[in-house]
Design an enzyme around this catalytic site. Structure first.
Site, PDB file in Angstrom:
ATOM      1  N   LYS A 157       1.963  -3.201   7.154  1.00  0.00           N
ATOM      2  CA  LYS A 157       2.058  -3.441   5.704  1.00  0.00           C
ATOM      3  C   LYS A 157       3.511  -3.359   5.222  1.00  0.00           C
ATOM      4  CE  LYS A 157      -2.045  -4.256   3.889  1.00  0.00           C
ATOM      5  NZ  LYS A 157      -2.355  -5.391   2.998  1.00  0.00           N
ATOM      6  N   TYR A 199      -1.159   0.313  10.949  1.00  0.00           N
ATOM      7  CA  TYR A 199      -1.485  -0.369   9.689  1.00  0.00           C
ATOM      8  C   TYR A 199      -0.332  -0.228   8.699  1.00  0.00           C
ATOM      9  CZ  TYR A 199      -3.510  -0.916   5.002  1.00  0.00           C
ATOM     10  OH  TYR A 199      -3.743  -1.281   3.691  1.00  0.00           O
ATOM     11  N   THR A 254       0.797  -1.221   0.000  1.00  0.00           N
ATOM     12  CA  THR A 254       0.000   0.000   0.000  1.00  0.00           C
ATOM     13  C   THR A 254       0.833   1.277   0.000  1.00  0.00           C
ATOM     14  OG1 THR A 254      -1.426   1.355   1.427  1.00  0.00           O
ATOM     15  CG2 THR A 254      -0.163  -0.339   2.513  1.00  0.00           C
ATOM     16  N   GLU A 286       0.223   3.593   1.863  1.00  0.00           N
ATOM     17  CA  GLU A 286       0.347   4.016   3.272  1.00  0.00           C
ATOM     18  C   GLU A 286       1.772   3.804   3.775  1.00  0.00           C
ATOM     19  OE1 GLU A 286      -1.580   5.040   6.318  1.00  0.00           O
ATOM     20  OE2 GLU A 286      -2.454   6.094   4.631  1.00  0.00           O
TER      21      GLU A 286
HETATM   22  P1  NAP Z   1     -11.409  -4.776   2.541  1.00  0.00           P
HETATM   23  O1  NAP Z   1     -12.602  -4.474   1.705  1.00  0.00           O
HETATM   24  O2  NAP Z   1     -11.319  -4.252   3.925  1.00  0.00           O
HETATM   25  O3  NAP Z   1     -11.291  -6.387   2.613  1.00  0.00           O
HETATM   26  C1  NAP Z   1     -10.426  -7.015   3.513  1.00  0.00           C
HETATM   27  C2  NAP Z   1     -10.621  -8.511   3.410  1.00  0.00           C
HETATM   28  O4  NAP Z   1      -9.716  -9.165   4.321  1.00  0.00           O
HETATM   29  C3  NAP Z   1     -12.025  -9.008   3.781  1.00  0.00           C
HETATM   30  O5  NAP Z   1     -12.401 -10.023   2.884  1.00  0.00           O
HETATM   31  C4  NAP Z   1     -11.806  -9.597   5.173  1.00  0.00           C
HETATM   32  O6  NAP Z   1     -12.721 -10.617   5.497  1.00  0.00           O
HETATM   33  C5  NAP Z   1     -10.416 -10.177   5.010  1.00  0.00           C
HETATM   34  N1  NAP Z   1      -9.764 -10.465   6.282  1.00  0.00           N
HETATM   35  C6  NAP Z   1      -9.574  -9.612   7.322  1.00  0.00           C
HETATM   36  N2  NAP Z   1      -8.936 -10.241   8.320  1.00  0.00           N
HETATM   37  C7  NAP Z   1      -8.708 -11.519   7.908  1.00  0.00           C
HETATM   38  C8  NAP Z   1      -8.118 -12.667   8.504  1.00  0.00           C
HETATM   39  N3  NAP Z   1      -7.612 -12.630   9.740  1.00  0.00           N
HETATM   40  N4  NAP Z   1      -8.080 -13.814   7.801  1.00  0.00           N
HETATM   41  C9  NAP Z   1      -8.588 -13.874   6.544  1.00  0.00           C
HETATM   42  N5  NAP Z   1      -9.180 -12.831   5.935  1.00  0.00           N
HETATM   43  C10 NAP Z   1      -9.231 -11.664   6.607  1.00  0.00           C
HETATM   44  O7  NAP Z   1     -10.075  -4.350   1.783  1.00  0.00           O
HETATM   45  P2  NAP Z   1      -9.844  -3.967   0.231  1.00  0.00           P
HETATM   46  O8  NAP Z   1     -10.082  -2.526   0.060  1.00  0.00           O
HETATM   47  O9  NAP Z   1     -10.523  -4.961  -0.612  1.00  0.00           O
HETATM   48  O10 NAP Z   1      -8.260  -4.161   0.148  1.00  0.00           O
HETATM   49  C11 NAP Z   1      -7.687  -5.418  -0.186  1.00  0.00           C
HETATM   50  C12 NAP Z   1      -6.252  -5.450   0.318  1.00  0.00           C
HETATM   51  O11 NAP Z   1      -5.512  -4.412  -0.326  1.00  0.00           O
HETATM   52  C13 NAP Z   1      -6.076  -5.220   1.805  1.00  0.00           C
HETATM   53  O12 NAP Z   1      -4.974  -5.998   2.224  1.00  0.00           O
HETATM   54  C14 NAP Z   1      -5.732  -3.743   1.913  1.00  0.00           C
HETATM   55  O13 NAP Z   1      -5.004  -3.482   3.087  1.00  0.00           O
HETATM   56  C15 NAP Z   1      -4.918  -3.563   0.651  1.00  0.00           C
HETATM   57  N6  NAP Z   1      -4.936  -2.228   0.056  1.00  0.00           N
HETATM   58  C16 NAP Z   1      -6.118  -1.613  -0.205  1.00  0.00           C
HETATM   59  C17 NAP Z   1      -6.128  -0.381  -0.842  1.00  0.00           C
HETATM   60  C18 NAP Z   1      -7.409   0.333  -1.158  1.00  0.00           C
HETATM   61  O14 NAP Z   1      -7.364   1.550  -1.420  1.00  0.00           O
HETATM   62  N7  NAP Z   1      -8.542  -0.351  -1.194  1.00  0.00           N
HETATM   63  C19 NAP Z   1      -4.909   0.225  -1.204  1.00  0.00           C
HETATM   64  C20 NAP Z   1      -3.727  -0.456  -0.952  1.00  0.00           C
HETATM   65  C21 NAP Z   1      -3.740  -1.690  -0.334  1.00  0.00           C
HETATM   66  P3  NAP Z   1     -14.127 -10.323   6.270  1.00  0.00           P
HETATM   67  O15 NAP Z   1     -15.115 -10.024   5.175  1.00  0.00           O
HETATM   68  O16 NAP Z   1     -14.361 -11.609   6.964  1.00  0.00           O
HETATM   69  O17 NAP Z   1     -13.889  -9.156   7.192  1.00  0.00           O
HETATM   70  N1  GDD Z   2     -12.211   7.332   6.815  1.00  0.00           N
HETATM   71  C1  GDD Z   2     -12.302   8.674   6.919  1.00  0.00           C
HETATM   72  N2  GDD Z   2     -13.421   9.228   7.495  1.00  0.00           N
HETATM   73  N3  GDD Z   2     -11.288   9.435   6.448  1.00  0.00           N
HETATM   74  C2  GDD Z   2     -11.425  10.783   6.552  1.00  0.00           C
HETATM   75  C3  GDD Z   2     -12.539  11.395   7.104  1.00  0.00           C
HETATM   76  C4  GDD Z   2     -13.586  10.584   7.618  1.00  0.00           C
HETATM   77  O1  GDD Z   2     -14.598  11.050   8.143  1.00  0.00           O
HETATM   78  N4  GDD Z   2     -12.373  12.749   7.044  1.00  0.00           N
HETATM   79  C5  GDD Z   2     -11.200  12.962   6.464  1.00  0.00           C
HETATM   80  N5  GDD Z   2     -10.611  11.770   6.153  1.00  0.00           N
HETATM   81  C6  GDD Z   2      -9.288  11.608   5.534  1.00  0.00           C
HETATM   82  C7  GDD Z   2      -8.345  10.716   6.351  1.00  0.00           C
HETATM   83  O2  GDD Z   2      -7.788  11.449   7.448  1.00  0.00           O
HETATM   84  C8  GDD Z   2      -7.337  10.337   5.269  1.00  0.00           C
HETATM   85  O3  GDD Z   2      -6.366  11.354   5.152  1.00  0.00           O
HETATM   86  C9  GDD Z   2      -8.171  10.321   3.973  1.00  0.00           C
HETATM   87  O4  GDD Z   2      -9.413  10.949   4.294  1.00  0.00           O
HETATM   88  C10 GDD Z   2      -8.439   8.925   3.421  1.00  0.00           C
HETATM   89  O5  GDD Z   2      -8.957   8.108   4.444  1.00  0.00           O
HETATM   90  P1  GDD Z   2      -9.544   6.634   4.138  1.00  0.00           P
HETATM   91  O6  GDD Z   2     -10.563   6.693   3.082  1.00  0.00           O
HETATM   92  O7  GDD Z   2      -9.940   6.049   5.463  1.00  0.00           O
HETATM   93  O8  GDD Z   2      -8.314   5.859   3.491  1.00  0.00           O
HETATM   94  P2  GDD Z   2      -6.763   5.781   3.889  1.00  0.00           P
HETATM   95  O9  GDD Z   2      -6.008   6.583   2.867  1.00  0.00           O
HETATM   96  O10 GDD Z   2      -6.525   6.051   5.307  1.00  0.00           O
HETATM   97  O11 GDD Z   2      -6.470   4.221   3.674  1.00  0.00           O
HETATM   98  C11 GDD Z   2      -6.963   3.536   2.528  1.00  0.00           C
HETATM   99  O12 GDD Z   2      -6.020   3.603   1.488  1.00  0.00           O
HETATM  100  C12 GDD Z   2      -4.769   2.947   1.751  1.00  0.00           C
HETATM  101  C13 GDD Z   2      -3.882   3.159   0.531  1.00  0.00           C
HETATM  102  O13 GDD Z   2      -3.232   4.407   0.626  1.00  0.00           O
HETATM  103  C14 GDD Z   2      -7.245   2.093   2.938  1.00  0.00           C
HETATM  104  O14 GDD Z   2      -7.910   1.435   1.888  1.00  0.00           O
HETATM  105  C15 GDD Z   2      -5.983   1.341   3.242  1.00  0.00           C
HETATM  106  O15 GDD Z   2      -6.289  -0.042   3.461  1.00  0.00           O
HETATM  107  C16 GDD Z   2      -5.042   1.481   2.030  1.00  0.00           C
HETATM  108  O16 GDD Z   2      -3.847   0.789   2.258  1.00  0.00           O
END
Ligand code: NAP
Ligand code: GDD
Length: 323
Positions: free
Chosen positions: A151, A147, A123, A125
């Site tokens: 990661k 987190y 990520t 992050e």
């Molecule tokens: P998400 O919607 O939160 O999905 C997370 C998944 O992980 C869910 O299926 C959850 O299962 C499963 N999980 C959590 N704990 C587990 C455990 N102990 N054993 C097995 N499965 C487990 O996340 P996403 O947005 O699809 O992201 C997918 C991956 O990419 C994550 O690793 C996230 O950190 C990473 N990532 C996401 C983003 C983004 O912007 N979306 C960016 C960079 C990296 P349950 O349904 O049972 O909770």
């Molecule tokens: N969630 C949330 N809720 N974020 C807020 C809010 C609020 O009410 N107000 C402002 N923010 C700001 C957070 O402080 C952060 O700077 C930004 O919005 C994005 O927050 P999120 O959408 O929660 O995502 P993230 O960037 O912290 O993390 C997501 O992206 C990562 C990749 O850069 C997640 O999907 C992580 O799992 C992923 O790795």
């Protein structure tokens, strides 16, 4: 016909990746955690086409058995505790799932079949308090949350198993990607769902945290293609996946409210409850390497993405109102 095993198949990315692999004629297995109520909402439309295995990233044997049962060619590790604020409340559990879980899965692969290709969901992050802008594969890491720290461990253990054991293990450093299937607590979906409810008269105000934070937001459907591409190359490697454009939370809110003809200033209030102990101020990715080597490019633009999410949330609330 290839076989893939996906952890996190019930999540946003897992559901899009499963769809993509099914279209490519893969046999798709997913690891799911036992839950007292069903959480298959995102995969219900493909449930008959995929095979689910119970397991948990906390449980070594369940991962070994999942590999034995599915005999995958490719493993995609998308499972994680992925919500940044929760990682301050549950830092140890986040480390167990998001950091050590990666080693458990790599160990299962090393023991059972070293030819399996492995994708790790890393990520942006990890860049945290960024050392340079834009961020690429060579930018050093400075994670700002438990987190991000977990990661970063997951990233390096993936690199280490490649270098120690010759595994085909890749780390995709993905910037934020969103969709109508995004969890409701992440800022994009929180905003689009609230805008839908405000428009339909179901909500009066939207409380958020830091309006000035900037993210490089893309579409999850585009980003899962990059995961697959990484595992189809001659050599394993790590890639940054991003759109190359950053927008602030304020712009996100403005775009979403404007789409339904409302002025955001009439509805949005800031609440310190949503401000983080340590913030990642601006993330902006440079995915030139993925463009060049994987021929990957994002298709959906920021404004289209937010409009798609608002429209989908309006439709969902309208249909549930009719029930
Ligand atoms: P998400 O919607 O939160 O999905 C997370 C998944 O992980 C869910 O299926 C959850 O299962 C499963 N999980 C959590 N704990 C587990 C455990 N102990 N054993 C097995 N499965 C487990 O996340 P996403 O947005 O699809 O992201 C997918 C991956 O990419 C994550 O690793 C996230 O950190 C990473 N990532 C996401 C983003 C983004 O912007 N979306 C960016 C960079 C990296 P349950 O349904 O049972 O909770
Ligand atoms: N969630 C949330 N809720 N974020 C807020 C809010 C609020 O009410 N107000 C402002 N923010 C700001 C957070 O402080 C952060 O700077 C930004 O919005 C994005 O927050 P999120 O959408 O929660 O995502 P993230 O960037 O912290 O993390 C997501 O992206 C990562 C990749 O850069 C997640 O999907 C992580 O799992 C992923 O790795």
């Amino acid at each position: 016909m290839k076989t893939a095993l996906i952890t996190g198949i019930t999540g946003q990315d897992g559901s899009y990746l499963a769809e993509l692999l099914l279209k490519k004629n893969y046999v798709v297995y997913g690891i799911v955690r036992r839950s007292s109520s069903c959480n298959f909402e995102r995969i219900s439309h493909i449930q008959d086409d995929i095979k689910l295995i119970q397991g948990d990233l906390l449980d070594q044997n369940s991962l070994i058995e999942a590999i034995e049962d599915s005999k995958p060619d490719e493993v995609y590790n998308l499972g994680a505790q992925s919500f940044v604020p929760t990682s301050w409340n549950q830092p140890v559990l986040t480390g167990e799932f998001t950091a050590l879980g990666v080693t458990r899965l790599l160990e299962a692969i090393r023991l059972k079949n070293k030819n399996i290709r492995f994708y790790q969901a890393s990520t942006s992050e990890m860049f945290g308090k960024v050392r340079e802008t834009p961020q690429n594969e060579k930018t050093s890491f400075y994670p700002r949350s438990p987190y991000g720290v977990a990661k970063t461990y997951g990233h390096w253990i993936t690199v280490n198993y490649r270098e120690s054991y010759g595994l085909y293990s890749c780390s995709g450093i993905l910037f934020n990607h969103e969709s109508p299937r995004r969890g409701l607590e992440f800022v994009t979906r929180k905003v689009t769902d609230s805008v839908a409810r405000i428009k339909l008269g179901l909500l009066k105000e939207l409380k958020v945290g830091n309006l000035e934070a900037k993210r490089d937001w893309g579409y999850a459907g585009d980003f899962v293609e990059a995961m697959w591409l990484m595992l189809q190359q001659d050599e394993p490697d790590d890639y940054v996946i991003s759109t190359g454009k950053a927008h602030s939370v304020r712009e996100l809110i403005d775009t979403a409210f404007s789409h339904v003809g409302l002025n955001w200033q009439d509805y949005v209030v800031t609440d310190p409850k949503f401000v983080r102990p340590a913030e990642v101020d601006v993330l902006l990715g440079d995915s030139s390497k993925a463009h060049e080597k994987l021929k990957w490019k994002p298709r959906v633009k920021f404004e289209e993405l937010i409009m798609m999410m608002v429209d989908s949330d309006i439709k969902r609330h309208e249909s549930s109102a009719k029930l």
